[in-house]
Design an enzyme around this catalytic site. Structure first.
Site, short mmCIF file in Angstrom:
data_model
loop_
_atom_site.label_atom_id
_atom_site.label_comp_id
_atom_site.label_asym_id
_atom_site.label_seq_id
_atom_site.Cartn_x
_atom_site.Cartn_y
_atom_site.Cartn_z
N HIS A 250 0.67 -1.25 0.23
CA HIS A 250 0.00 0.19 0.04
C HIS A 250 0.70 1.67 0.18
CE1 HIS A 250 -3.37 -2.45 1.45
NE2 HIS A 250 -2.32 -3.25 2.26
C1 BDR Z 1 -1.93 0.65 5.77
O1 BDR Z 1 -2.00 0.41 6.75
C2 BDR Z 1 -1.12 0.16 7.63
O2 BDR Z 1 -1.24 -1.52 8.06
C3 BDR Z 1 -0.26 -0.09 6.45
O3 BDR Z 1 1.07 -0.20 6.79
C4 BDR Z 1 -0.61 1.05 4.88
O4 BDR Z 1 -0.44 1.50 5.82
C5 BDR Z 1 -3.30 -0.79 4.66
O5 BDR Z 1 -4.03 -0.13 4.74
#
Ligand code: BDR
Ligand code: CA
Length: 334
Positions: A250
């Site tokens: 992400h």
């Molecule tokens: C987001 O939540 C975190 O666990 C990850 O680093 C990312 O920023 C994804 O939903």
């Protein structure tokens, strides 16, 4: 004749120190197209102390120990729902249970919010801010100085979704759900240009496949060596909502898009955040009606209730361009 100098993107990353954060920070710290002015840290995937230690570890390993790191909010600025800790995705230490030694440097003596306010004020209209964790620091910066948002060149956040469900909550993506109040403040701030939402709609498509995993495992680069075990751990649950055998990254997509804007694009639409308790707590609500009305009746407008601000909603992603950047990071060198 010398080639014209390419302007590097001046960037601050605000992060909660997990595995995909580490990929994003490593990429930014080593990209010739980025001038990484600072990294600020926030609670989220792990507690603030671990997140901060991880950022220092990553910067040192990436050969960028000179980038200033400032610690910020250890908790949300508003009420929060019960959320399962993300250690099953990122590990108890936030880096896949690698428990590497701490970096030889630590944070500077300045709070993250003060650093965000100061650096942007020193370079008005020049700094791209990329939050890849809960929005507590960014929301607090706006509350401290409501004129700050207009001085940010562009805000690109990893968070939320327009079409798909949440991950941390039924409708709540983790970075929004960990501090819905802060996300609401950010959604409604007076930005110079509509911020970009790099949400789950696009991050679930921009995945590591077996080819990228093989590159990491090959240890062709320092990034591959450092991130191999963390990514292996992260891949087990991180890919829950993706195609089989694939997992997203992400935060790397958001940071890359901040430099390569064609990577994630979409319409400008009203966006709000569900802050009241209830089934949709922590959801980003995107009003997708306008284009349909305009098509049916050119010039027609629909009433938008209070609580929405104009955002670019990431709905299209150039997956090949994303993977090309991963290939640069993990080699083998061309
Ligand atoms: C987001 O939540 C975190 O666990 C990850 O680093 C990312 O920023 C994804 O939903
Ligand atoms: Ca993150």
């Amino acid at each position: 004749m010398d080639a014209p100098a390419i302007e590097r993107t001046r960037m601050i990353i605000d992060t909660d120190g997990g595995v995909d954060d580490a990929v994003a920070i490593w990429w930014a710290a080593t990209s010739p197209d980025v001038e990484l002015l600072a990294v600020t840290t926030v609670h989220g995937n792990v507690d603030l102390g671990l997140a901060t230690d991880n950022v220092c570890r990553v910067l040192e390993a990436a050969g960028a120990p000179g980038v200033p790191v400032a610690a910020g909010y250890a908790t949300a600025i508003g009420p929060t729902p019960q959320i399962r800790p993300a250690t099953f995705i990122h590990g108890d230490d936030g880096l896949g249970n690698t428990y590497r030694p701490k970096a030889t440097f630590g944070v500077v003596d300045e709070h993250a919010v003060s650093m965000l306010l100061r650096i942007v004020a020193e370079h008005p209209g020049e700094v791209v801010v990329v939050p890849i964790g809960p929005l507590s620091n960014i929301g607090a910066a706006i509350q401290a100085d409501p004129t700050w948002a207009a001085k940010v060149k562009r805000l690109v956040i990893m968070g939320g979704a327009a079409l798909t469900q949440g991950n941390a909550l039924p409708m709540g993506e983790a970075n929004i759900a960990h501090d819905p109040t802060a996300a609401d403040v950010v959604a409604l701030a007076d930005w110079a240009t509509p911020p970009l939402l790099v949400g789950l709609d696009v991050t679930h498509l921009a995945t590591f496949t077996a080819a990228e995993v093989a590159l990491v495992r090959g240890h062709h680069t320092a990034a591959g060596e450092f991130l191999d075990v963390p990514l292996e751990f992260y891949g087990r649950f991180g890919g829950t909502f993706c195609a089989p055998e694939e997992f997203p990254c992400h935060d790397a997509l958001a940071v890359m898009t901040a430099v390569h804007p064609a990577m994630v694009t979409g319409p400008i639409l009203p966006l709000g955040v569900q802050v009241l308790p209830g089934p949709a707590l922590g959801a980003t609500v995107v009003d997708r009606r306008a284009p349909f009305f305009a098509r049916a009746d050119p010039g027609a407008t629909q009433t938008v209730p209070d609580g929405f601000g104009p955002w670019e909603i990431g709905l299209h992603v150039d997956v090949d361009a994303f993977r090309a950047q991963l290939h640069r990071l993990f080699g083998p060198p061309a």
